[in-house]
Scaffold this active site. Structure first.
Site, PDB file in Angstrom:
ATOM      1  CB  CYS A   1      -0.836  -0.288   1.447  1.00 31.19           C
ATOM      2  SG  CYS A   1      -1.528   1.438   1.386  1.00 31.19           S
TER       3      CYS A   1
ATOM      4  CD  GLU B   1      -4.580  -9.924   1.334  1.00 28.63           C
ATOM      5  OE1 GLU B   1      -4.384  -9.763   2.176  1.00 28.63           O
ATOM      6  OE2 GLU B   1      -3.252  -9.468   0.584  1.00 28.63           O
TER       7      GLU B   1
ATOM      8  NE  ARG C   1      -3.007 -11.814   7.565  1.00 26.30           N
ATOM      9  CZ  ARG C   1      -2.271 -12.026   8.153  1.00 26.30           C
ATOM     10  NH1 ARG C   1      -1.655 -12.185   9.382  1.00 26.30           N
ATOM     11  NH2 ARG C   1      -1.824 -11.659   7.211  1.00 26.30           N
TER      12      ARG C   1
ATOM     13  NE  ARG D   1      -4.212  -8.419   5.664  1.00 24.31           N
ATOM     14  CZ  ARG D   1      -3.331  -7.936   6.932  1.00 24.31           C
ATOM     15  NH1 ARG D   1      -4.588  -7.798   8.263  1.00 24.31           N
ATOM     16  NH2 ARG D   1      -2.689  -8.436   7.638  1.00 24.31           N
TER      17      ARG D   1
HETATM   18  C1  LIG Z   1       2.004  -8.433   1.014  1.00 21.92           C
HETATM   19  S1  LIG Z   1       3.243  -9.173   0.596  1.00 21.92           S
HETATM   20  C2  LIG Z   1       1.855 -10.533  -0.381  1.00 21.92           C
HETATM   21  C3  LIG Z   1       1.960 -11.736  -0.197  1.00 21.92           C
HETATM   22  C4  LIG Z   1       1.475 -12.524  -0.745  1.00 21.92           C
HETATM   23  N1  LIG Z   1      -0.651 -12.448  -1.188  1.00 21.92           N
HETATM   24  C5  LIG Z   1       0.798 -14.568   0.136  1.00 21.92           C
HETATM   25  O1  LIG Z   1       0.053 -15.105  -0.005  1.00 21.92           O
HETATM   26  O2  LIG Z   1       2.241 -14.714  -0.072  1.00 21.92           O
HETATM   27  C6  LIG Z   1       3.521  -8.224  -1.027  1.00 21.92           C
HETATM   28  C7  LIG Z   1       4.522  -8.771  -1.674  1.00 21.92           C
HETATM   29  O3  LIG Z   1       4.684  -8.141  -2.896  1.00 21.92           O
HETATM   30  C8  LIG Z   1       6.827  -8.292  -3.327  1.00 21.92           C
HETATM   31  N2  LIG Z   1       6.699  -6.911  -3.876  1.00 21.92           N
HETATM   32  C9  LIG Z   1       7.183  -5.468  -3.735  1.00 21.92           C
HETATM   33  N3  LIG Z   1       7.639  -4.774  -4.724  1.00 21.92           N
HETATM   34  C10 LIG Z   1       7.370  -5.470  -5.939  1.00 21.92           C
HETATM   35  C11 LIG Z   1       7.490  -5.534  -7.095  1.00 21.92           C
HETATM   36  N4  LIG Z   1       8.212  -4.125  -7.263  1.00 21.92           N
HETATM   37  N5  LIG Z   1       8.117  -6.386  -7.496  1.00 21.92           N
HETATM   38  C12 LIG Z   1       7.180  -7.919  -7.455  1.00 21.92           C
HETATM   39  N6  LIG Z   1       6.392  -8.063  -5.900  1.00 21.92           N
HETATM   40  C13 LIG Z   1       6.921  -7.330  -5.180  1.00 21.92           C
HETATM   41  C14 LIG Z   1       7.089  -8.107  -1.616  1.00 21.92           C
HETATM   42  O4  LIG Z   1       8.951  -9.057  -2.165  1.00 21.92           O
HETATM   43  C15 LIG Z   1       5.933  -8.827  -1.354  1.00 21.92           C
HETATM   44  O5  LIG Z   1       6.505 -10.126  -1.354  1.00 21.92           O
END
Ligand SMILES: C[S@@+](CC[C@H](N)C(=O)[O-])C[C@H]1O[C@@H](n2cnc3c(N)ncnc32)[C@H](O)[C@@H]1O
Length: 334
Positions: free
Chosen positions: A74, A112, A156, A158
């Site tokens: 976010c 999400e 949790r 969301r």
């Molecule tokens: C909130 S987590 C989502 C986790 C996922 N929904 C799960 O079930 O494990 C957000 C993810 O976005 C990844 N992320 C952040 N910037 C990114 C980018 N520019 N390209 C790809 N992934 C990215 C982070 O490393 C992180 O693992």
């Protein structure tokens, strides 16, 4: 024969969306994740090494698909209220999602995020997201869901956003499950880490009550109380104690597992044994609805961070089931 529903897994983490959608019979055709440790765990579990940084991926490299899934980080939007739609979101990761939507036109978008997204930056972030998706041609529904309503012993909350080209997703049809408690998911054996009796304080029984969220705060480790602004005789209130020092009864529900707690300081009170111990990493994964066969990162702090960042499987699974039913099956019937 029915055509198999396809999806893509953006910001994939350790694949919480992938696990849930595959369980419902859908097929993943593309995944992206920037973090190397997550990518390795993802490959071990799903046999696919995700592509990297989404900002560097051209939408034309992505195969066609039906559903876009993304639990994206976010960020505030710098341009406030210009109401141009997706141009307003430039420079953010949400812009990357919109760029792919614009080019690929999927039937469904599933996003999400933390509940706080709704009020983030004086509601500007959330309003921009909804407005932008509508401008891209989607009917948007959203609702805050709590994992404790899906047979998981964790509170949790969301925000779940569903955008559809045809029809509108109805959250009222989501089916909830019976509540379960921490005691229902505990490991029966393992290398448990207990606290000595002098390391914690149990609060007076008269103050113990199940909170509306289902949590039962029963005590705290003998350190780390907020001192400033704590009124006398409020020491029994959980909010006075720093989160990693709070102790919750296994007769209740566990608070949200955060991603920042990389040493797993989640303490539980075992009413039968009258003892306090740390929740194991296995138990954390169970509190997120992951199956026991799931292969975790061998580095414990990575494993804690990854699970704290993930989605709760049974909750996403129910959303997936409803998307299939409401959007794909009804479309075929009609
Ligand atoms: C909130 S987590 C989502 C986790 C996922 N929904 C799960 O079930 O494990 C957000 C993810 O976005 C990844 N992320 C952040 N910037 C990114 C980018 N520019 N390209 C790809 N992934 C990215 C982070 O490393 C992180 O693992």
């Amino acid at each position: 024969m029915k055509k198999q529903i396809t999806f893509i897994d953006l910001f994939a983490g350790i694949g919480g969306f992938r696990y849930s959608f595959e369980k419902c019979g859908c097929k993943c055709v593309f995944s992206s994740e920037i973090d190397e440790a997550c990518k390795k765990v993802y490959e071990e579990n799903y046999g696919e090494y995700p592509k990297g940084d989404i900002t560097k991926i051209d939408a034309s490299e992505i195969p066609d698909f039906d559903i876009l899934c993304a639990g994206f980080p976010c960020q505030p939007f710098s341009i406030c209220g210009k109401k141009k739609g997706f141009e307003d979101t430039r420079g953010t990761l949400f812009f990357e999602i919109c760029r792919i939507i614009k080019e690929k036109n999927p039937k469904v978008i599933l996003l999400e995020n933390v509940k706080h997204l709704i009020n983030h930056d004086g509601k500007n972030t959330f309003n921009t997201i909804i407005f932008t998706l509508e401008k891209l041609g989607y009917n948007v529904s959203y609702k805050v869901l709590n994992s404790k309503d899906f047979g998981v012993a964790q509170s949790r909350e969301r925000i779940i956003i569903v955008g559809t080209r045809k029809g509108k997703f109805d959250f009222e049809k989501i089916k909830k499950k019976k509540e379960v408690y921490i005691k229902d998911i505990l490991d029966s054996d393992g290398n448990f880490e207990y606290l000595d009796e002098n390391e914690y304080t149990l609060i007076d029984k008269k103050y113990i009550k199940r909170q509306p969220s289902g949590l039962i705060f029963v005590g705290y480790r003998n350190k780390g109380m907020w001192k400033k602004g704590v009124r006398p005789n409020t020491e029994h209130l959980s909010r006075v104690h720093r989160q990693p020092n709070r102790i919750y009864s296994v007769e209740g529900i566990h608070p949200t597992i955060p991603s920042q707690e990389t040493s797993g300081r989640f303490w539980i009170y075992l009413n039968n044994e009258r003892a306090v111990r740390k929740l194991t990493i296995n138990e954390c994964y169970k509190l997120m609805g992951f199956p026991k066969e799931f292969k975790k990162d061998s580095n414990l702090s990575n494993a804690y961070k990854q699970i704290g960042n993930s989605v709760v499987i049974p909750m996403i699974e129910e959303v997936a089931r409803q998307i299939i039913k409401q959007i794909f099956e009804e479309e075929q019937d009609g």
